[in-house]
Scaffold this active site. Structure first.
Site, PDB file in Angstrom:
ATOM      1  N   ASP A  87     -13.102 -38.930 -51.448  1.00 30.99           N
ATOM      2  CA  ASP A  87     -13.486 -37.729 -50.706  1.00 30.99           C
ATOM      3  C   ASP A  87     -14.743 -37.150 -51.330  1.00 30.99           C
ATOM      4  O   ASP A  87     -14.964 -37.263 -52.544  1.00 30.99           O
ATOM      5  CB  ASP A  87     -12.351 -36.694 -50.709  1.00 30.99           C
TER       6      ASP A  87
ATOM      7  N   ARG B 133     -10.932 -31.540 -54.329  1.00 28.49           N
ATOM      8  CA  ARG B 133      -9.799 -32.153 -53.619  1.00 28.49           C
ATOM      9  C   ARG B 133      -9.320 -33.384 -54.384  1.00 28.49           C
ATOM     10  O   ARG B 133      -8.120 -33.605 -54.571  1.00 28.49           O
ATOM     11  CB  ARG B 133     -10.256 -32.518 -52.197  1.00 28.49           C
TER      12      ARG B 133
ATOM     13  N   THR C 253     -15.299 -34.767 -37.965  1.00 24.63           N
ATOM     14  CA  THR C 253     -16.359 -34.878 -36.958  1.00 24.63           C
ATOM     15  C   THR C 253     -16.315 -33.627 -36.076  1.00 24.63           C
ATOM     16  O   THR C 253     -15.902 -33.697 -34.911  1.00 24.63           O
ATOM     17  CB  THR C 253     -16.163 -36.135 -36.085  1.00 24.63           C
TER      18      THR C 253
ATOM     19  N   LEU D   4      -2.303 -40.246 -34.511  1.00 28.39           N
ATOM     20  CA  LEU D   4      -1.180 -39.520 -35.141  1.00 28.39           C
ATOM     21  C   LEU D   4      -1.242 -38.038 -34.799  1.00 28.39           C
ATOM     22  O   LEU D   4      -2.290 -37.494 -34.475  1.00 28.39           O
ATOM     23  CB  LEU D   4      -1.191 -39.724 -36.656  1.00 28.39           C
ATOM     24  N   ARG D   5      -0.086 -37.390 -34.924  1.00 28.17           N
ATOM     25  CA  ARG D   5       0.003 -35.947 -34.712  1.00 28.17           C
ATOM     26  C   ARG D   5       0.227 -35.262 -36.048  1.00 28.17           C
ATOM     27  O   ARG D   5       1.079 -35.710 -36.829  1.00 28.17           O
ATOM     28  CB  ARG D   5       1.188 -35.598 -33.811  1.00 28.17           C
TER      29      ARG D   5
ATOM     30  N   ASN E 206      -6.759 -37.621 -25.770  1.00 30.53           N
ATOM     31  CA  ASN E 206      -6.672 -36.185 -26.056  1.00 30.53           C
ATOM     32  C   ASN E 206      -6.952 -35.345 -24.819  1.00 30.53           C
ATOM     33  O   ASN E 206      -6.368 -34.275 -24.630  1.00 30.53           O
ATOM     34  CB  ASN E 206      -7.611 -35.807 -27.206  1.00 30.53           C
TER      35      ASN E 206
ATOM     36  N   ALA F  86       4.915 -25.141 -21.881  1.00 37.36           N
ATOM     37  CA  ALA F  86       4.063 -23.965 -21.678  1.00 37.36           C
ATOM     38  C   ALA F  86       4.108 -23.131 -22.948  1.00 37.36           C
ATOM     39  O   ALA F  86       5.085 -23.172 -23.684  1.00 37.36           O
ATOM     40  CB  ALA F  86       4.578 -23.155 -20.491  1.00 37.36           C
TER      41      ALA F  86
ATOM     42  N   CYS G 261      -8.212 -30.952 -32.956  1.00 36.18           N
ATOM     43  CA  CYS G 261      -8.584 -32.087 -32.099  1.00 36.18           C
ATOM     44  C   CYS G 261      -8.742 -31.763 -30.612  1.00 36.18           C
ATOM     45  O   CYS G 261      -9.795 -32.044 -30.043  1.00 36.18           O
ATOM     46  CB  CYS G 261      -7.553 -33.195 -32.258  1.00 36.18           C
TER      47      CYS G 261
END
Ligand SMILES: NC(=O)c1ccc[n+]([C@@H]2O[C@H](COP(=O)([O-])OP(=O)(O)OC[C@H]3O[C@@H](n4cnc5c(N)ncnc54)[C@H](O)[C@@H]3O)[C@@H](O)[C@H]2O)c1
Length: 448
Positions: A30, A35, A86, A156-157, A215, A259, A267
């Site tokens: 990184d 980090r 990004t 992935l989520r 997405n 909802a 994202c």
């Protein structure tokens, strides 16, 4: 296999830890030395269920290492993954500077054949740009070895990143190079049960677009349901029943039909903006996606609208308990979180906030800063004390089954809940004497 991951964020770190668990030798790099120092000292930079233990076991087994040394990172892997951020600006222009910085570093330092894999979500044509930057650097120093570039978008989520990495629905490989396809197929073998169905090989540009299209589709489903919620409210219907009614249809499926307070996170909004911008530049207006974004923008103000109506248009002097700040459950990610819109509106209206989130409060404090009109509470119950109403903004498990009688006792009378995630049964809340507002759920007996 030896793998380098550039970017120790939500995606890079989860992916790195899962590859290490699967037996690969992973070096995760990184650009943020703090980090890396933290990770080397066993401190996690982010909250993701199961990830801390997985990182610890990868490190203990010697399969997962961290570095801030760009050259060492470039030299390690035969596969080098670019998994950096990004971001896109308000117009949807994607900032590729981090992707390009990694490509240039690999071009400068790598002295053997390698496969560079673009995993960051980036516009169509980015892999070609990466290839050009790499090629330029290699040519400049007269290097003759081969560095191929493939695309491998990530689906992935957050909140289930480890599970999604271990068991992906599908893996998209953007490459027409048999060597690159072979390497990626081997890398992913431990995660794939049915290669015929789950390994989707295509050209790079299609792989890049597939990520944006995915997405865009997810965002569309959410905005569609938020629009249906408006219709349900006007029609005296319950959007939760409607959701069940359509989700059982196999052509539609039950996911991403909730909802609520609008989508947030790093994202969906960014990628919808980026895709819309790219299409517009190519002369094609994406009408559906423009509407999806506009609906989402409005939806983020919906809880405040309900509150304002309930309190007769004046929230000045009111105190609102806010349960949940993260953009979704099981993450500490505050990027584009709908809670931030609610807080701003409440403050602008002169209300005070008592906030609680199980994981996102440090990040939220970093964004909001210290101010007099927010109290950071250490428990959900503490947030209720002396508040005029409760707003539920994130669907954390611990908010799902409150003791309504106790809750009614903690809130000022008359107790009121604004349920931005439709977690509760209106009748159950009302039987404890609580006025209940959900999203798209019609008017309960106590509503005015
Ligand atoms: N977060 C998600 O749920 C998700 C899901 C799928 C795809 N994506 C995409 O994956 C990419 C990464 O997302 P994220 O959420 O993990 O981002 P993140 O912001 O959490 O992490 C990115 C990391 O990259 C590091 N970095 C920046 N420049 C670097 C460089 N030159 N060398 C090494 N490291 C560098 C940053 O310091 C940061 O730690 C983005 O393109 C995003 O759109 C994200």
């Amino acid at each position: 296999m030896k793998v380098t991951i550039f970017g120790a964020g939500y995606v890079g770190l989860s992916f790195a830890a899962c590859l290490a668990e699967a037996g690969h030798e992973v070096l995760c790099a990184d650009a943020d030395p703090a980090r890396i120092e933290g990770l080397q000292g066993g401190r996690m930079p982010l909250h993701e269920p199961g990830l801390e233990a997985l990182v610890a076991s990868g490190v203990a087994a010697g399969a997962l290492r961290f570095t801030a040394d760009e050259r060492a990172a470039c030299e390690h892997g035969e596969l080098l993954f670019i998994v950096v951020n990004t971001p896109a600006d308000a117009q949807g222009r994607v900032d590729l500077r981090h992707v390009i910085a990694v490509a240039a570093a690999i071009g400068r330092h790598r002295d053997r054949d390698a496969l560079v894999v673009c995993k960051s979500t980036a516009p169509v044509g980015t892999a070609a740009q990466v290839e050009a930057v790499l090629g330029g650097e290699l040519a400049q120093r007269g290097a003759r070895h081969r560095i191929a570039v493939a695309v491998n978008p990530e689906f992935l989520r957050e909140g289930s990143a480890v599970r999604d990495c271990r068991r992906p629905d599908r893996v998209v490989i953007g490459s027409e190079d048999p060597w690159a396809i072979g390497l990626l197929t081997r890398l992913y073998a431990p995660f794939i049960q049915d290669p015929q169905r789950q390994l989707l090989v295509m050209d790079r540009r299609s792989a890049e677009l597939a990520k944006y299209a995915a997405n865009a589709m997810l965002a569309t489903r959410i905005s569609f349901m938020n629009e249906m919620a408006r219709v349900a409210e006007q029609a005296g219907a319950d959007i939760e029943a409607v959701r069940r009614g359509i989700g059982a249809d196999r052509r539609i499926g039950p996911d991403f039909l909730q909802a609520g307070v609008g989508y947030g996170g790093s994202c969906l909004a960014k990628d919808v903006r980026a895709l819309t911008h790219a299409a517009e530049r190519a002369g094609h207006a994406l009408r559906i996606l423009s509407a999806v974004a506009a609906t989402n923008h409005e939806q983020k103000g919906r809880l405040f609208e309900l509150m304002s109506r309930h309190f007769g248009g004046t929230l000045a002097g009111r105190t609102i308990a806010v349960w949940g700040l993260a953009f979704k459950a099981d993450t500490d990610d505050m990027r584009d979180a709908p809670s931030l819109v609610l807080l701003e509106r409440l403050w602008a209206a002169g209300a005070r906030v008592r906030a609680y989130d199980p994981a996102a409060m440090p990040n939220a404090r970093g964004i909001v800063g210290e101010r007099d009109d927010i109290r950071w509470c250490t428990t959900a119950q503490e947030a209720l004390q002396g508040a005029d109403a409760l707003a539920v903004v994130t669907e954390w498990e611990e908010f799902r089954r409150p003791d309504f009688a106790q809750l009614a006792g903690e809130l000022n009378a008359p107790p009121t809940i604004f349920d931005g995630r439709n977690l509760y049964d209106a009748a159950q809340a009302e039987s404890a004497g609580i006025a209940y507002y959900g999203i798209g759920r019609g008017r309960s007996s106590m509503l005015r």
